[in-house]
Motif scaffolding. Structure first.
Motif, mmCIF file in Angstrom:
data_model
loop_
_atom_site.group_PDB
_atom_site.id
_atom_site.type_symbol
_atom_site.label_atom_id
_atom_site.label_comp_id
_atom_site.label_asym_id
_atom_site.label_seq_id
_atom_site.Cartn_x
_atom_site.Cartn_y
_atom_site.Cartn_z
ATOM 1 N N VAL A 150 36.910 29.922 47.458
ATOM 2 C CA VAL A 150 36.980 31.326 47.061
ATOM 3 C C VAL A 150 38.430 31.807 47.025
ATOM 4 C CG1 VAL A 150 36.311 33.684 47.662
ATOM 5 C CG2 VAL A 150 34.663 31.820 47.921
ATOM 6 N N THR A 166 31.915 30.110 42.608
ATOM 7 C CA THR A 166 33.066 31.005 42.614
ATOM 8 C C THR A 166 33.649 31.173 41.222
ATOM 9 O OG1 THR A 166 33.565 30.284 44.865
ATOM 10 C CG2 THR A 166 35.306 31.446 43.687
ATOM 11 N N ARG A 167 33.565 30.121 40.413
ATOM 12 C CA ARG A 167 34.092 30.196 39.040
ATOM 13 C C ARG A 167 33.194 31.045 38.150
ATOM 14 N NH1 ARG A 167 38.554 30.934 37.000
ATOM 15 N NH2 ARG A 167 39.464 29.475 35.528
ATOM 16 N N LEU A 186 45.485 43.557 47.162
ATOM 17 C CA LEU A 186 44.153 43.840 46.657
ATOM 18 C C LEU A 186 43.732 45.245 47.047
ATOM 19 C CD1 LEU A 186 42.249 40.545 47.594
ATOM 20 C CD2 LEU A 186 43.193 41.165 45.366
ATOM 21 N N SER A 234 40.387 32.587 43.404
ATOM 22 C CA SER A 234 40.561 34.026 43.210
ATOM 23 C C SER A 234 41.908 34.403 42.612
ATOM 24 C CB SER A 234 40.377 34.766 44.548
ATOM 25 O OG SER A 234 41.466 34.519 45.429
ATOM 26 N N GLU A 286 34.906 42.044 47.643
ATOM 27 C CA GLU A 286 34.387 41.030 46.725
ATOM 28 C C GLU A 286 34.653 39.626 47.245
ATOM 29 O OE1 GLU A 286 32.414 39.304 43.594
ATOM 30 O OE2 GLU A 286 32.363 41.372 44.338
ATOM 31 N N LEU A 287 35.779 39.398 47.898
ATOM 32 C CA LEU A 287 36.057 38.093 48.483
ATOM 33 C C LEU A 287 35.026 37.752 49.553
ATOM 34 C CD1 LEU A 287 39.942 38.167 48.875
ATOM 35 C CD2 LEU A 287 38.619 36.964 47.132
ATOM 36 N N ARG A 346 45.000 32.427 49.811
ATOM 37 C CA ARG A 346 45.348 33.120 48.572
ATOM 38 C C ARG A 346 46.855 33.197 48.381
ATOM 39 N NH1 ARG A 346 42.969 36.736 45.709
ATOM 40 N NH2 ARG A 346 44.454 38.369 46.262
ATOM 41 N N GLN A 371 38.218 44.877 45.837
ATOM 42 C CA GLN A 371 38.529 43.461 45.621
ATOM 43 C C GLN A 371 38.446 42.674 46.926
ATOM 44 O OE1 GLN A 371 42.369 44.295 43.830
ATOM 45 N NE2 GLN A 371 41.672 43.536 41.824
ATOM 46 N N LYS A 372 38.857 43.289 48.014
ATOM 47 C CA LYS A 372 38.762 42.624 49.314
ATOM 48 C C LYS A 372 37.304 42.376 49.693
ATOM 49 C CE LYS A 372 43.110 44.397 51.226
ATOM 50 N NZ LYS A 372 43.734 45.200 52.304
ATOM 51 N N GLN A 384 31.788 36.787 47.808
ATOM 52 C CA GLN A 384 31.798 35.441 47.252
ATOM 53 C C GLN A 384 31.606 34.387 48.342
ATOM 54 O OE1 GLN A 384 31.668 34.563 44.191
ATOM 55 N NE2 GLN A 384 32.051 36.538 43.226
#
Length: 352
Positions: A68, A92-93, A22, A72, A29-30, A233, A26-27, A33
């Motif tokens: 999450v 999360t969806r 990522l 993801s 963003e986790l 993940r 993006q990191k 979430q």
């Protein structure tokens, strides 16, 4: 109960599959979430205590890295189906937090038009198929989703979640048997928070780890540390790759922990305060936050700002739900039949 080695997995689990790295955005963003889910659940807890939420309410605090992390690695058109602890999966969806909170309040603006409540969130446009109240009842449905995906040649996969107590339901084993026979692209995810409804796994389920059940059906078996979103993940990506490229089902066990009782009506007296506090010391959000800071992906100040934004979002969802109208009485007759059930061939009263 000591946690099993999260690296243990069946040899079929396609260990060569590796999740792409990522980027920093993006990191972060986790983290966003996970903290959104945490604050949403805290606000739902407050609303329940105020009497604004009726019926059941099952909170997800402590398990955020599971929903999450697993979702993801999906494509937008993959399917997700879960049990009654479903708020995190919907959020999360991509389901709007206001629609989720309004559903908890039983308002017409809710994601299920106020008819589902806490246990029955749905968002079909985002391929989220519930929220189901019967223990293990969603697993045959998830198997059916995967069957349709394969039958139609979609190259999509299904994540079907269950709690550790559901693994002993007969319908779950019937579904896994068919998934293995028909080689369906489904990943069965056990969110093992160790306490089922209120009985420890050691007293309710024979065999540890629970992924041993996969051997009966010659399915892949993967375990993950549910307090580590990166591990969740990576392990989920292996299972998704196996389902998408080889149409092989997998049984995943993700070891996690819920901080509150089974539902808001459960005081959780079967656990000691010391146990809960000890497990909170390994909180998935704080653990990931510390990692991002250590890796210089983000600063503590920037992550705290995201925390504040998530708190404000939860409050806005609460305010929206409180101000939304109740469903009109006529709506109780709606959403009963699909359009296919109302065509003239099957309805004598509307035939020409």
């Amino acid at each position: 109960m000591p946690a099993a080695d999260p690296a243990v997995k069946n040899s079929k689990a396609n260990a060569s599959s590796r999740l792409p790295e990522l980027d920093p955005k993006q990191k972060v963003e986790l983290f966003r979430q996970m903290i959104r889910v945490r604050h949403f659940e805290e606000k739902a807890k407050q609303a329940f205590q105020q009497g604004k939420i009726k019926g059941f309410c099952h909170l997800y605090n402590g398990q955020e890295a599971v929903a999450v992390g697993t979702i993801s690695v999906l494509n937008e058109d993959d399917a997700v189906i879960t049990a009654y602890r479903d708020h995190a999966h919907a959020l999360t969806r991509g389901t709007d937090s206001k629609a989720c909170m309004a559903e908890l309040f039983g308002k017409i603006t809710g994601c299920s038009r106020g008819k589902g409540g806490s246990m029955h969130f749905f968002d079909v446009k985002r391929h989220f198929y519930g929220g189901h109240g019967i223990v293990g009842g969603q697993i045959p449905l998830g198997t059916g989703l995967a069957y349709a995906q394969k039958y139609l040649g979609t190259n999509r996969v299904t994540l079907a979640y269950m709690g550790d107590g559901a693994i002993n339901q007969g319908a779950v084993h019937e579904a896994m048997n068919l998934a293995a026979l028909w080689k369906l692209p489904v990943i069965y995810i056990i969110e093992n928070n160790e306490w089922s409804m209120g009985t420890s796994q050691a007293r309710s389920s024979a065999g540890d780890p629970l992924t041993k059940r996969a051997g009966a059906f010659d399915m892949a078996a993967i375990q993950a540390d549910g307090m580590d979103i990166d591990d969740v993940r990576a392990k989920t990506f292996e299972a998704v790759s196996l389902a998408r490229t080889e149409s092989q089902p997998t049984l995943m066990e993700i070891r996690t922990y819920r901080y509150f009782g089974h539902s808001m009506s459960d005081p959780g007296n079967y656990r000691s305060k010391e146990e809960i506090e000890q497990r909170k010391a390994n909180d998935p959000i704080e653990r990931y936050k510390a990692k991002l800071i250590t890796q210089k992906v983000a600063t503590e100040e920037s992550l705290n700002a995201i925390d504040e934004e998530a708190l404000a979002e939860a409050q806005a969802a609460y305010d929206f739900a409180e101000s939304s109208p109740e469903p009109e009485i006529e709506t109780m007759y709606e959403d009963i039949f699909t359009p296919e059930d109302q065509i003239p061939e099957f309805r004598p009263d509307i035939r020409g």
